[in-house]
Motif scaffolding. Structure first.
Motif, PDB file in Angstrom:
ATOM      1  N   ILE A  91      17.020   4.926 -24.038  1.00 18.62           N
ATOM      2  CA  ILE A  91      17.005   5.629 -25.460  1.00 18.62           C
ATOM      3  C   ILE A  91      15.527   5.382 -25.717  1.00 18.62           C
ATOM      4  O   ILE A  91      14.738   4.645 -25.351  1.00 18.62           O
ATOM      5  CB  ILE A  91      17.888   5.126 -26.422  1.00 18.62           C
ATOM      6  CG1 ILE A  91      17.724   3.694 -26.662  1.00 18.62           C
ATOM      7  CG2 ILE A  91      19.411   5.346 -25.914  1.00 18.62           C
ATOM      8  CD1 ILE A  91      18.542   3.239 -27.958  1.00 18.62           C
ATOM      9  N   GLN A  94      13.936   8.059 -31.271  1.00 17.73           N
ATOM     10  CA  GLN A  94      14.537   9.125 -31.985  1.00 17.73           C
ATOM     11  C   GLN A  94      16.038   9.127 -31.693  1.00 17.73           C
ATOM     12  O   GLN A  94      16.756   9.708 -32.703  1.00 17.73           O
ATOM     13  CB  GLN A  94      14.074  10.695 -31.136  1.00 17.73           C
ATOM     14  CG  GLN A  94      12.834  11.094 -31.720  1.00 17.73           C
ATOM     15  CD  GLN A  94      11.664  10.283 -31.148  1.00 17.73           C
ATOM     16  OE1 GLN A  94      11.772   9.547 -29.795  1.00 17.73           O
ATOM     17  NE2 GLN A  94      10.621   9.864 -31.863  1.00 17.73           N
ATOM     18  N   ASP A  95      16.476   8.212 -30.633  1.00 16.71           N
ATOM     19  CA  ASP A  95      18.132   7.981 -30.530  1.00 16.71           C
ATOM     20  C   ASP A  95      18.546   7.054 -31.449  1.00 16.71           C
ATOM     21  O   ASP A  95      19.852   6.836 -31.685  1.00 16.71           O
ATOM     22  CB  ASP A  95      18.494   7.730 -29.186  1.00 16.71           C
ATOM     23  CG  ASP A  95      17.693   8.814 -28.210  1.00 16.71           C
ATOM     24  OD1 ASP A  95      18.233  10.035 -28.316  1.00 16.71           O
ATOM     25  OD2 ASP A  95      17.160   8.396 -27.030  1.00 16.71           O
TER      26      ASP A  95
END
Length: 438
Positions: A91, A94-95
């Motif tokens: 990830i 932003q995740d």
């Protein structure tokens, strides 16, 4: 210097665990993403086997996220695919969910485990689960940790913050011993420490004793032949233990006024130990002997013996006969060594004080004439109920009769002769008092 700390943040929909220690290494990530693999070594003496510890997070979450320095990945368990439990999904920043992004960015050097709950937020089931997590984060777990010194619990549901910090005050009165055998039990590297758990509102003090025992291969095949035992005794009288048995985390409460931690094998729901396992029986029996050995060898602990000794009368309805054996073992050993605990001369019979017969004989007379040492429960650390549990009887009429001279005595006992004369004078005095009262 950095104080090793575990931070647990809970909200209605997630749990976030953060730790400020070393962080994940490549081999740690490999172990997490594998089955039957562990980075724990014999020298480190960690609890845990076969790399399954991390897999327990899937009981709470289908999409755990791990962030540690450069490592940022998650797992996504959406169905019956067993590989999803060990297949990492990489990830980016932003995740990371908004609800934890501030904590992650502020403490970027820490390791974070984010668990979005399986359970629907704001439901009774979710709240019950989160309450159980808080209960498992018992402050006493710090007593068992080698490195962890601080525990922070942030319950955002109630805007409640709990901070507990461990401080080692110094050694106990127990002399540190590398190898000691008591009865048929051997304890290695036995040592005691006085530890304080400090909070914002005060502190609690514990006497904590640690040792290792050997585990025969015939009982269990292990990576190391030794396992660690810990017994802790709260010093404050009003401290209320919420759990007695620990296997790292709390397991169950037996109602004792002391707690112990060991590498017990547990039942599936973690609410008790597996009673049909020889390894657990080995630990239980060693803990019984260790308890009595500590009473015999730490004078400060012995002074509070009445608080710590478990009683069958108190605990017989709480748990199974498997745990009651532990109480039996403790009581048998205390009975055997009671003369040592009370510094009673060898050869003396032990009785406890009988106020109904106090006018007929003194404790000193019983001691000199009948070889009876009387324990006065008003001036000692044991109650009459506890003494009864050690098979100690109260002073009886027969004991008083044994103070008189025996016909078969070949040598004159001056104390018995004096007692006989004393009773004759007492008879005369009582008769005089009785006559004058008419």
């Amino acid at each position: 210097s950095i104080i090793p700390c575990l931070r647990i943040e809970l909200n209605h929909s997630y749990i976030l665990l953060s730790n400020n220690e070393q962080g994940l290494r490549a081999r740690d990530v490999l172990a997490i993403c594998s089955l039957a693999v562990s980075t724990k070594t014999i020298e480190q003496e960690h609890i845990g086997e076969k790399g399954v510890g991390f897999k327990s997070v899937f009981a709470a979450s289908n999409r755990p996220i791990l962030i540690s320095h450069a490592w940022k990945f998650c797992f996504h368990v959406s169905g019956l695919d067993a590989m999803s439990y060990i297949t990492p999904l990489w990830i980016t920043d932003q995740d990371i969910p908004d609800c934890i992004s501030n904590q992650i960015s502020t403490y970027a050097q820490h390791t974070h485990l984010y668990l979005p709950l399986k359970l629907q937020a704001h439901t009774p089931e979710a709240n019950m689960f989160l309450d159980q997590v808080i209960k498992a984060a018992d402050p006493c777990i710090l007593l068992h940790m080698r490195h962890l010194k601080k525990l922070e619990i942030i319950d955002k549901r109630q805007n409640k913050v709990t901070i507990i910090e461990k401080e080692i005050i110094g050694p106990t009165k127990l002399e540190e011993q590398s190898n000691v055998t008591f009865e048929d039990f051997t304890f290695l590297n036995l040592a005691g420490s006085i530890i304080q758990l400090n909070t914002l509102t005060g502190y609690n003090t514990f006497r904590v004793y640690t040792c290792y025992i050997d585990v025969p291969n015939s009982i269990e095949q292990r990576r190391t032949s030794k396992t660690r035992l810990i017994i802790a005794f709260p010093c404050e009288i009003n401290y209320d233990l919420t759990s007695t048995v620990y296997a790292g985390l709390p397991v169950c409460d037996l109602g004792f006024n002391f707690l112990f931690n060991a590498d017990f094998q547990l039942v599936t729901n973690r609410e008790n130990v597996r009673e049909n396992v020889l390894f657990n029986t080995l630990i239980r029996n060693h803990l019984s002997a260790l308890f009595v050995y500590l009473l015999l060898n730490d004078i400060d602990l012995r002074k509070d013996m009445n608080r710590y000794c478990p009683s069958l009368n108190t605990h017989q309805g709480k748990y199974s006969s498997w745990w009651l054996v532990m109480i039996d073992n403790i009581n048998e050993l205390i009975t055997k060594y009671l003369s040592v605990l009370f510094e009673i001369q060898t050869g003396k019979t032990i009785r406890y004080f009988n106020k109904d017969l106090a006018l007929l004989v003194s404790n000193e007379q019983l001691y000199n004439c009948a070889d009876i040492h009387v324990i006065d429960t008003d001036h000692t650390f044991l109650t009459s109920e506890q003494l009864k549990s050690f098979q100690i009887q109260t002073v009886s009429i027969i004991d008083i009769l044994n103070c008189f001279p025996h016909r078969q005595e070949t040598l004159e006992n001056k104390y018995r002769q004096q007692f006989e004369l004393w009773t004759q004078r007492q008879d005369e005095q009582w008769c005089t008092n009785f006559s004058s009262s008419k």
